[in-house]
Design a protein around this motif. Structure first.
Motif, PDB file in Angstrom:
ATOM      1  N   VAL A 109       0.795  -1.310   0.181  1.00 58.57           N
ATOM      2  CA  VAL A 109      -0.305   0.202   0.002  1.00 58.57           C
ATOM      3  C   VAL A 109       0.692   1.157  -0.040  1.00 58.57           C
ATOM      4  O   VAL A 109       1.904   1.359   0.659  1.00 58.57           O
ATOM      5  N   ILE A 110       0.355   2.150  -0.717  1.00 59.42           N
ATOM      6  CA  ILE A 110       1.158   3.547  -0.702  1.00 59.42           C
ATOM      7  C   ILE A 110       0.436   4.291   0.264  1.00 59.42           C
ATOM      8  O   ILE A 110      -0.852   4.576   0.102  1.00 59.42           O
ATOM      9  N   LEU A 111       1.038   4.820   1.156  1.00 65.49           N
ATOM     10  CA  LEU A 111       0.184   5.597   2.438  1.00 65.49           C
ATOM     11  C   LEU A 111       0.252   6.997   2.177  1.00 65.49           C
ATOM     12  O   LEU A 111      -0.714   7.452   2.662  1.00 65.49           O
ATOM     13  N   GLY A 112       1.484   7.480   1.762  1.00 66.55           N
ATOM     14  CA  GLY A 112       1.313   8.898   1.568  1.00 66.55           C
ATOM     15  C   GLY A 112       2.778   9.521   1.855  1.00 66.55           C
ATOM     16  O   GLY A 112       3.828   8.723   1.985  1.00 66.55           O
ATOM     17  N   LEU A 113       2.789  10.693   2.283  1.00 65.87           N
ATOM     18  CA  LEU A 113       4.256  11.287   2.330  1.00 65.87           C
ATOM     19  C   LEU A 113       4.738  11.093   3.825  1.00 65.87           C
ATOM     20  O   LEU A 113       4.581  11.942   4.840  1.00 65.87           O
ATOM     21  N   TYR A 114       5.087   9.993   4.053  1.00 63.91           N
ATOM     22  CA  TYR A 114       5.642   9.370   5.328  1.00 63.91           C
ATOM     23  C   TYR A 114       7.233   9.048   5.466  1.00 63.91           C
ATOM     24  O   TYR A 114       7.383   8.217   6.136  1.00 63.91           O
ATOM     25  N   GLY A 115       8.003   9.571   4.435  1.00 63.63           N
ATOM     26  CA  GLY A 115       9.567   9.163   4.254  1.00 63.63           C
ATOM     27  C   GLY A 115       9.740   7.712   4.231  1.00 63.63           C
ATOM     28  O   GLY A 115       8.887   7.171   3.132  1.00 63.63           O
ATOM     29  N   ASP A 116      10.426   6.952   4.753  1.00 67.55           N
ATOM     30  CA  ASP A 116      10.613   5.587   4.546  1.00 67.55           C
ATOM     31  C   ASP A 116       9.336   4.891   5.134  1.00 67.55           C
ATOM     32  O   ASP A 116       9.347   3.370   5.145  1.00 67.55           O
ATOM     33  N   LYS A 117       8.357   5.155   5.735  1.00 67.46           N
ATOM     34  CA  LYS A 117       6.969   4.630   6.055  1.00 67.46           C
ATOM     35  C   LYS A 117       5.979   5.214   5.058  1.00 67.46           C
ATOM     36  O   LYS A 117       4.953   4.815   5.278  1.00 67.46           O
ATOM     37  N   SER A 118       6.394   5.387   3.858  1.00 70.54           N
ATOM     38  CA  SER A 118       5.223   5.949   2.843  1.00 70.54           C
ATOM     39  C   SER A 118       4.497   4.655   2.105  1.00 70.54           C
ATOM     40  O   SER A 118       3.667   4.632   1.520  1.00 70.54           O
ATOM     41  N   TYR A 119       5.482   3.497   2.299  1.00 68.11           N
ATOM     42  CA  TYR A 119       5.060   2.435   1.639  1.00 68.11           C
ATOM     43  C   TYR A 119       5.018   1.124   2.484  1.00 68.11           C
ATOM     44  O   TYR A 119       5.971   1.268   3.379  1.00 68.11           O
ATOM     45  N   SER A 120       3.877   0.252   2.574  1.00 70.02           N
ATOM     46  CA  SER A 120       3.931  -0.612   3.706  1.00 70.02           C
ATOM     47  C   SER A 120       3.575  -2.074   2.923  1.00 70.02           C
ATOM     48  O   SER A 120       2.648  -2.047   2.052  1.00 70.02           O
ATOM     49  N   PRO A 121       4.274  -3.006   3.048  1.00 75.42           N
ATOM     50  CA  PRO A 121       5.215  -2.983   4.099  1.00 75.42           C
ATOM     51  C   PRO A 121       6.544  -2.511   3.400  1.00 75.42           C
ATOM     52  O   PRO A 121       6.806  -2.332   2.491  1.00 75.42           O
ATOM     53  N   ASN A 122       7.503  -2.221   4.427  1.00 71.84           N
ATOM     54  CA  ASN A 122       8.825  -1.649   3.699  1.00 71.84           C
ATOM     55  C   ASN A 122       9.879  -2.141   4.705  1.00 71.84           C
ATOM     56  O   ASN A 122       9.754  -1.856   5.876  1.00 71.84           O
ATOM     57  N   PRO A 123      10.944  -2.779   4.269  1.00 69.55           N
ATOM     58  CA  PRO A 123      10.917  -3.408   2.866  1.00 69.55           C
ATOM     59  C   PRO A 123      10.052  -4.556   2.611  1.00 69.55           C
ATOM     60  O   PRO A 123       9.713  -5.145   3.659  1.00 69.55           O
TER      61      PRO A 123
END
Length: 196
Positions: A109-123
């Motif tokens: 999921v693309i969550l939004g403008l949250y730096g390295d937490k913008s994409y979930s899961p990551n990595p």
């Protein structure tokens, strides 16, 4: 009409964040809308500027309605392409989106403008031959672009281009390795795919 999503955010009857109205998006791709009416059958009808007529039905019967509503147009705008070691797909059609999320696809999921937490899961860790399907859960467009901002080869391995809200982008990874990626429009959004 069934609404999906977290409607508890609206219990205060105020939209404090643009994401709170997401459960109430009932359709898109109409173009300019000239009229909206409720028909005798109880369904909502939307007339577009081009003269196309759309019937809005609950998602469980959307496929049947699409086949029976005269004057409706196919909103699918799918593009597929292959790059060395990769197969990509971006789809705006709900049926194509479901197909992209087959049993071998890993959801993200693309969550939004949250730096390295913008994409979930990551990595995201997957095996060779698996597909990742990113869903844009934000209210603005984002991308899934290989590399990092200002890299000379950014976007050469894969590039989703703009993924508009509530749409998907899929890519199959056939080669092992580590693949950093970011949003072309918002370079602070970063993620990584690890293919084992």
């Amino acid at each position: 009409m069934d609404c999906t999503g977290n409607t508890s955010l609206l219990l205060d009857r105020e939209v404090n964040d643009p994401k709170e109205n997401q459960p109430f998006v009932f359709g898109q791709g109409f173009g300019g809308i000239t009229d909206i009416e409720v028909g005798l059958d109880g369904y909502m009808y939307v007339l577009s500027y081009t003269g196309s007529l759309f019937r809005i039905v609950p998602s469980s019967s959307a496929t049947t309605a699409a086949n029976t509503t005269s004057g409706s147009t196919n909103l699918a705008n799918s593009g597929t392409g292959t790059e060395e070691g990769f197969q990509t797909e971006q789809s705006e059609d709900e049926n194509d989106q479901s197909a992209a999320q087959n049993g071998n696809s890993v959801p993200a999921v693309i969550l939004g403008l949250y730096g390295d937490k913008s994409y979930s899961p990551n990595p995201i860790t997957i095996e060779r031959g698996q597909t990742i399907t990113w869903y844009n859960g934000d209210t603005i467009s984002h991308s899934v672009t290989s590399g990092l901002d200002n890299d000379d080869d950014a976007g050469e391995v894969f590039d989703s281009k703009a993924i508009i809200p509530n749409h998907y982008y899929s890519i199959r990874f056939d080669d092992a390795g580590e693949y950093p990626y970011y949003c072309f429009y918002h370079p602070s959004m970063v993620g990584e795919v690890i293919v084992e």
